[in-house]
Enzyme design. Structure first.
Site, PDB file in Angstrom:
ATOM      1  CD  GLU A 178      33.954  48.827  36.200  1.00  0.00           C
ATOM      2  OE1 GLU A 178      34.063  49.114  34.998  1.00  0.00           O
ATOM      3  OE2 GLU A 178      34.733  48.062  36.786  1.00  0.00           O
TER       4      GLU A 178
ATOM      5  CE  LYS B 281      48.867  50.880  25.438  1.00  0.00           C
ATOM      6  NZ  LYS B 281      48.856  51.826  26.576  1.00  0.00           N
TER       7      LYS B 281
ATOM      8  CB  CYS C  63      38.218  44.361  37.676  1.00  0.00           C
ATOM      9  SG  CYS C  63      39.358  43.135  38.290  1.00  0.00           S
TER      10      CYS C  63
ATOM     11  CD  GLU D  70      40.230  38.239  32.989  1.00  0.00           C
ATOM     12  OE1 GLU D  70      39.118  38.582  33.442  1.00  0.00           O
ATOM     13  OE2 GLU D  70      40.608  37.059  32.951  1.00  0.00           O
TER      14      GLU D  70
END
Ligand code: NAD
Length: 476
Positions: A379, A173, A282, A248
């Site tokens: 972040e 997905k 990331c 992750e």
């Protein structure tokens, strides 16, 4: 305008409705995809379960050949896939330091070949007159893969290839923001794989398909790349049938420039690892700690590079940085910059919301930033780099570690051995010396602390798609 299809059981599948996918460079819909739902998910899981017995028993060499053949599919369709990746993510075809759609599709090809060549042979623990003890690696069953919007095709490949290589079947997905290249890839893959081995569903956010995957009793493992809050929800929801998990998640990677570094020599490389893909990676450099003695010259060099960077539509050949992928992310980044400015940060470049179409934001270098400001602690996942001053190495290592994330970190020095000696003190899954975010398909990559669970890539990554079976054969 093209409408793409889901693939379930080897068949193209349309839903009752479609939804539009926006090109962030223009703010306009450029493609339509099916609005799949949990009934489509149930069909896809059923197809994957039905395909599992034959696929898991397929001779290893045949599965290896099939994965290499998927790399061939990517190779043959590289220009088309690059174009789709650029339109849906905004990342340039080429990009800053070659980090763009070409790298995304090229990387997907390289990762696929390397993964195809991996193997997990039977390990013999004991073989004597009493007994032989063997450790076998068996596939888990159906793997559910949920991907984010920043590197949609590459991350799908990172999930799918080791899963298939190890003998699992897959339901994929993609993010609702970037489903197009993934749908197209799976459609093309249907020519190579038996029906049901790889299925894909596109769905709007509120259709609840991601949530339903996490709870689905027919899914044995979830591999998820995305934000830490979503990772937490998936982990809680996956408890029902004790799904295996690879997560992750977010990163807030620190880089530390040691006093012996040469700021002029390093500036371009530091700028690249902080800003390629607009910081939407990331393991981008997200907090840069610079020793007092080098602080001002390095800040100024980074700001010059930021001002000179070519920002524009990723389809244009000379563009280095495209738009931010979506308006929400762009507004979030700007809010962090405004917050820092209000607390006394110096905005050396960028920092203004541009007029006009698309979700553009100029590369922004912030000086006089402190830990405790949101732009440092959170972040950012966008084109902003806070540069933080330090004077003591023990103190800066403590500050770098004082964050719930632990994905990557870097040390920059003219003396790589001196920097490498500090690496074990950083609380993160990867440490790079005079580099950052430099992943490769044969070396494990993953986060510690709240950046994730498990690793991807290489033998260690492949093992995560298997379960161990110990076989003890008595000889007497
Ligand atoms: P996100 O968590 O919002 O969404 C990721 C995916 O999860 C999407 O497909 C989304 O539809 C789905 N999803 C959302 N809620 C869900 C739920 N409750 N259950 C199941 N699925 C759900 O993340 P994003 O904004 O797309 O991606 C950005 C984040 O991803 C950043 O934090 C970034 O650091 C992280 N990321 C991590 C890595 C890594 O390897 N560690 C790589 C790339 C991106």
């Amino acid at each position: 305008m093209e409408t793409y299809m889901m693939s379930i059981g080897g068949q193209p599948v349309q839903a009752e409705r479609t939804f539009g996918v926006v090109n962030p460079a223009t703010g306009e819909v450029f493609a339509r995809v099916p609005a799949g739902d949990t009934a489509h998910l149930d069909s896809a899981v059923a197809a994957a379960r039905a395909a599992f017995p034959a696929w898991s028993r397929t001779p290893d060499a045949d599965r290896q050949a099939a994965v290499h053949a998927l790399a061939g599919v990517l190779e043959r369709h590289m220009p088309e896939l690059m174009d789709l990746v650029t339109r849906e993510t905004g990342k340039p075809l080429g990009g800053l330091n070659g980090v763009g759609a070409g790298m995304e599709v090229g990387g997907a090809i390289a990762w696929t070949h390397v993964t195809a060549d991996l193997s997990l042979p039977v390990e013999v623990i004991q073989d004597n007159e009493q007994a032989r003890v063997e450790v076998h690696r068996k596939p888990l069953g159906v793997v559910g893969s949920i991907t984010p919007w920043n590197w949609p095709l590459m991350i799908a490949i990172w999930h799918v290839m080791p899963a298939l290589r190890a003998g699992n079947t897959v339901v994929l997905k993609p993010s609702e923001l970037t489903p197009v290249a993934t749908l197209r890839f799976v459609e093309l893959a249907s020519g190579v794989l038996p029906p049901g081995v790889l299925n894909v569903i596109s769905a709007e956010r509120d259709a609840g398909v991601g949530e339903a995957m996490a709870t689905h009793p027919g899914i044995d493992k979830i591999v998820f790349t995305g934000s830490t809050p979503t990772g937490r929800r998936i982990m809680a929801a996956a408890a029902g049938n004790l799904k295996r998990l690879t997560l992750e998640l977010g990163g807030n990677d620190a880089g530390i420039v040691l006093p012996d570094a040469n700021p002029e020599a390093l500036a371009a490389r530091l700028f690249g690892v902080g800003f390629h893909n607009n910081g939407q990676t990331c393991a981008c450099l997200k907090r840069l700690y610079v020793h007092d003695s080098l602080y001002e010259p390095l800040c100024q060099a980074l700001a010059r590079l930021a001002r000179d960077a070519v920002v524009g539509d990723g389809l244009q050949a000379d563009t280095q940085l495209g738009p931010v992928q979506n308006a929400r992310q762009r507004d979030y980044v700007h809010a962090l910059v405004e917050d820092a400015r209000a607390q006394g940060a110096r905005v050396l470049s960028g920092g203004q919301l541009p007029e006009g179409a698309g979700y553009f934001y100029p590369p922004t270098v912030l000086a006089d930033v402190r830990d405790g400001m949101r732009v440092v602690d959170e972040e950012q996942f966008g084109p902003v780099l806070p540069v933080i001053r330090y004077s003591d190495i023990d103190e800066v290592i403590a500050r770098a570690n004082d964050n719930p994330n632990g994905l990557g970190g870097s040390l920059w020095s003219s003396d790589p051995a001196r920097a490498a000696a500090l690496a074990p003190r950083l609380e993160c899954g990867s440490v790079w010396i005079n580099e950052h975010g430099a992943i490769q398909p044969d070396a494990p990559f993953g986060g510690v602390k709240q950046s994730g669970i498990g690793v991807e890539f290489g033998r260690y990554g492949l093992e995560e798609y298997t379960t161990i079976q110990t076989v003890k054969i008595m000889k007497s």
